[in-house]
Write a protein that holds these residues in place. Structure first.
Motif, PDB file in Angstrom:
ATOM      1  N   MET A   1      47.643  22.167 148.151  1.00 18.03           N
ATOM      2  CA  MET A   1      47.302  23.099 149.215  1.00 18.03           C
ATOM      3  C   MET A   1      47.955  24.461 148.945  1.00 18.03           C
ATOM      4  SD  MET A   1      47.573  20.966 152.724  1.00 18.03           S
ATOM      5  CE  MET A   1      46.021  20.815 153.520  1.00 18.03           C
ATOM      6  N   SER A   2      47.397  25.473 149.534  1.00 20.37           N
ATOM      7  CA  SER A   2      47.906  26.829 149.345  1.00 20.37           C
ATOM      8  C   SER A   2      49.307  26.970 149.923  1.00 20.37           C
ATOM      9  CB  SER A   2      46.953  27.804 150.042  1.00 20.37           C
ATOM     10  OG  SER A   2      47.523  29.091 150.055  1.00 20.37           O
ATOM     11  N   ASP A   3      50.083  27.857 149.312  1.00 22.35           N
ATOM     12  CA  ASP A   3      51.428  28.140 149.828  1.00 22.35           C
ATOM     13  C   ASP A   3      51.379  28.817 151.190  1.00 22.35           C
ATOM     14  OD1 ASP A   3      52.621  27.060 147.608  1.00 22.35           O
ATOM     15  OD2 ASP A   3      52.806  28.982 146.570  1.00 22.35           O
ATOM     16  N   GLN A   4      50.229  29.347 151.560  1.00 20.43           N
ATOM     17  CA  GLN A   4      50.110  30.038 152.836  1.00 20.43           C
ATOM     18  C   GLN A   4      50.086  29.077 154.019  1.00 20.43           C
ATOM     19  OE1 GLN A   4      46.635  32.498 152.398  1.00 20.43           O
ATOM     20  NE2 GLN A   4      47.831  34.156 151.526  1.00 20.43           N
ATOM     21  N   TYR A   5      49.777  27.820 153.781  1.00 19.78           N
ATOM     22  CA  TYR A   5      49.730  26.853 154.871  1.00 19.78           C
ATOM     23  C   TYR A   5      51.133  26.559 155.359  1.00 19.78           C
ATOM     24  CZ  TYR A   5      44.813  26.049 153.936  1.00 19.78           C
ATOM     25  OH  TYR A   5      43.474  26.208 153.788  1.00 19.78           O
ATOM     26  N   LYS A   6      51.273  26.441 156.664  1.00 23.73           N
ATOM     27  CA  LYS A   6      52.563  26.123 157.284  1.00 23.73           C
ATOM     28  C   LYS A   6      52.558  24.658 157.681  1.00 23.73           C
ATOM     29  CE  LYS A   6      53.513  30.657 158.328  1.00 23.73           C
ATOM     30  NZ  LYS A   6      54.433  31.500 157.928  1.00 23.73           N
ATOM     31  N   HIS A   7      53.726  24.083 157.679  1.00 25.76           N
ATOM     32  CA  HIS A   7      53.862  22.670 157.996  1.00 25.76           C
ATOM     33  C   HIS A   7      54.759  22.487 159.209  1.00 25.76           C
ATOM     34  CE1 HIS A   7      52.135  21.390 154.090  1.00 25.76           C
ATOM     35  NE2 HIS A   7      52.621  22.558 153.704  1.00 25.76           N
ATOM     36  N   ALA A   8      54.337  21.636 160.125  1.00 31.12           N
ATOM     37  CA  ALA A   8      55.146  21.224 161.273  1.00 31.12           C
ATOM     38  C   ALA A   8      55.225  19.700 161.217  1.00 31.12           C
ATOM     39  CB  ALA A   8      54.507  21.694 162.567  1.00 31.12           C
ATOM     40  N   ASN A   9      55.902  19.091 162.176  1.00 33.44           N
ATOM     41  CA  ASN A   9      56.061  17.633 162.172  1.00 33.44           C
ATOM     42  C   ASN A   9      54.728  16.900 162.052  1.00 33.44           C
ATOM     43  OD1 ASN A   9      58.804  17.642 162.278  1.00 33.44           O
ATOM     44  ND2 ASN A   9      58.927  17.395 164.491  1.00 33.44           N
ATOM     45  N   THR A  10      53.767  17.315 162.851  1.00 34.16           N
ATOM     46  CA  THR A  10      52.508  16.569 162.908  1.00 34.16           C
ATOM     47  C   THR A  10      51.285  17.393 162.533  1.00 34.16           C
ATOM     48  OG1 THR A  10      52.283  17.127 165.244  1.00 34.16           O
ATOM     49  CG2 THR A  10      53.393  15.050 164.719  1.00 34.16           C
ATOM     50  N   SER A  11      51.513  18.559 161.934  1.00 30.97           N
ATOM     51  CA  SER A  11      50.348  19.385 161.618  1.00 30.97           C
ATOM     52  C   SER A  11      50.598  20.279 160.407  1.00 30.97           C
ATOM     53  CB  SER A  11      49.970  20.251 162.823  1.00 30.97           C
ATOM     54  OG  SER A  11      51.050  21.098 163.170  1.00 30.97           O
ATOM     55  N   VAL A  12      49.503  20.662 159.788  1.00 32.28           N
ATOM     56  CA  VAL A  12      49.485  21.666 158.739  1.00 32.28           C
ATOM     57  C   VAL A  12      48.484  22.705 159.214  1.00 32.28           C
ATOM     58  CG1 VAL A  12      48.963  22.130 156.318  1.00 32.28           C
ATOM     59  CG2 VAL A  12      49.980  19.939 156.980  1.00 32.28           C
ATOM     60  N   TYR A  13      48.857  23.975 159.167  1.00 33.59           N
ATOM     61  CA  TYR A  13      47.988  24.982 159.769  1.00 33.59           C
ATOM     62  C   TYR A  13      48.076  26.319 159.053  1.00 33.59           C
ATOM     63  CZ  TYR A  13      52.404  26.323 161.945  1.00 33.59           C
ATOM     64  OH  TYR A  13      53.704  26.702 162.151  1.00 33.59           O
ATOM     65  N   LEU A  14      47.063  27.126 159.285  1.00 34.51           N
ATOM     66  CA  LEU A  14      47.003  28.511 158.851  1.00 34.51           C
ATOM     67  C   LEU A  14      46.214  29.254 159.916  1.00 34.51           C
ATOM     68  CD1 LEU A  14      47.424  30.784 156.804  1.00 34.51           C
ATOM     69  CD2 LEU A  14      45.305  30.082 155.715  1.00 34.51           C
ATOM     70  N   LEU A  15      46.917  29.868 160.837  1.00 33.63           N
ATOM     71  CA  LEU A  15      46.284  30.600 161.934  1.00 33.63           C
ATOM     72  C   LEU A  15      46.687  32.064 161.855  1.00 33.63           C
ATOM     73  CD1 LEU A  15      46.788  28.088 164.852  1.00 33.63           C
ATOM     74  CD2 LEU A  15      44.671  28.627 163.669  1.00 33.63           C
ATOM     75  N   ASN A  16      45.761  32.894 161.422  1.00 39.91           N
ATOM     76  CA  ASN A  16      45.977  34.329 161.347  1.00 39.91           C
ATOM     77  C   ASN A  16      45.064  35.001 162.354  1.00 39.91           C
ATOM     78  OD1 ASN A  16      47.719  33.885 159.198  1.00 39.91           O
ATOM     79  ND2 ASN A  16      46.122  34.162 157.678  1.00 39.91           N
ATOM     80  N   TYR A  17      45.645  35.804 163.230  1.00 38.24           N
ATOM     81  CA  TYR A  17      44.886  36.488 164.267  1.00 38.24           C
ATOM     82  C   TYR A  17      44.913  37.992 164.030  1.00 38.24           C
ATOM     83  CZ  TYR A  17      45.415  32.131 166.918  1.00 38.24           C
ATOM     84  OH  TYR A  17      45.395  30.827 167.332  1.00 38.24           O
ATOM     85  N   HIS A  18      43.755  38.612 164.149  1.00 39.01           N
ATOM     86  CA  HIS A  18      43.657  40.069 164.108  1.00 39.01           C
ATOM     87  C   HIS A  18      43.434  40.525 165.545  1.00 39.01           C
ATOM     88  CE1 HIS A  18      41.121  43.837 163.007  1.00 39.01           C
ATOM     89  NE2 HIS A  18      42.355  44.160 163.334  1.00 39.01           N
ATOM     90  N   PHE A  19      44.424  41.223 166.096  1.00 39.75           N
ATOM     91  CA  PHE A  19      44.341  41.747 167.460  1.00 39.75           C
ATOM     92  C   PHE A  19      44.136  43.252 167.423  1.00 39.75           C
ATOM     93  CE2 PHE A  19      47.068  38.004 168.242  1.00 39.75           C
ATOM     94  CZ  PHE A  19      46.409  37.439 169.316  1.00 39.75           C
ATOM     95  N   VAL A  20      43.356  43.758 168.354  1.00 40.88           N
ATOM     96  CA  VAL A  20      43.250  45.191 168.603  1.00 40.88           C
ATOM     97  C   VAL A  20      43.395  45.355 170.107  1.00 40.88           C
ATOM     98  CG1 VAL A  20      41.850  47.276 168.417  1.00 40.88           C
ATOM     99  CG2 VAL A  20      41.653  45.498 166.665  1.00 40.88           C
ATOM    100  N   PHE A  21      44.334  46.212 170.526  1.00 38.93           N
ATOM    101  CA  PHE A  21      44.494  46.469 171.952  1.00 38.93           C
ATOM    102  C   PHE A  21      44.761  47.948 172.177  1.00 38.93           C
ATOM    103  CE2 PHE A  21      48.338  44.738 170.140  1.00 38.93           C
ATOM    104  CZ  PHE A  21      49.396  45.481 170.658  1.00 38.93           C
ATOM    105  N   ILE A  22      44.455  48.418 173.395  1.00 40.34           N
ATOM    106  CA  ILE A  22      44.443  49.856 173.655  1.00 40.34           C
ATOM    107  C   ILE A  22      45.232  50.199 174.921  1.00 40.34           C
ATOM    108  CG2 ILE A  22      42.218  50.168 172.516  1.00 40.34           C
ATOM    109  CD1 ILE A  22      40.915  50.269 175.261  1.00 40.34           C
TER     110      ILE A  22
END
Length: 132
Positions: A1-22
């Motif tokens: 798996m990619s090094d970008q994936y994060k690991h927790a006790n029960t999950s592997v994830y990659l959540l990147n959010y692009h926010f725009v606010f004004i």
């Protein structure tokens, strides 16, 4: 798996959010010292909440934030935390912002990005300052 994936006790994830606010009424108040302080506060709060800031650009009338978070935090919770924190501090430190009915609007844009499109989003945000 990619090094970008994060690991927790029960999950592997990659959540990147692009926010725009004004700012309220899209006023161009995010300039000079306010711009620098917004960046500082956003980075500080994201670090405190253990979110990784992948890209950040503050324009005079909007903010682009590309951030990686864990699956236990919903995007609306993230915006609530960041907008509330920055609004309170900025309005204390810059009296001219206290004249606005609110610093930020209640709305925001959010999209998710995976591994392939993350680089594209980062390039897009980096190009914001150089656009005509």
């Amino acid at each position: 798996m990619s090094d970008q994936y994060k690991h927790a006790n029960t999950s592997v994830y990659l959540l990147n959010y692009h926010f725009v606010f004004i700012p309220k009424r899209r006023r161009k108040v995010l300039v000079g010292a306010v711009e620098a302080r917004v960046k500082e506060l956003l980075l500080q709060k994201c670090t405190e909440l253990k979110w990784d800031v992948l890209a950040l650009e503050v324009m005079p009338d909007h903010v682009h934030l590309f951030v990686a978070a864990d699956p236990n935090t919903a995007p609306n919770q993230m915006m609530h935390a960041l907008k509330g924190y920055t609004s309170r501090i900025l309005r204390q430190e810059f009296p001219h912002l206290s004249t606005l009915p609110a610093l930020w609007t209640r709305s925001y844009f959010v999209s998710t990005a995976g591994v392939i499109s993350s680089a594209m989003v980062e390039r897009y945000i980096a190009m914001q300052k150089t656009r005509d």
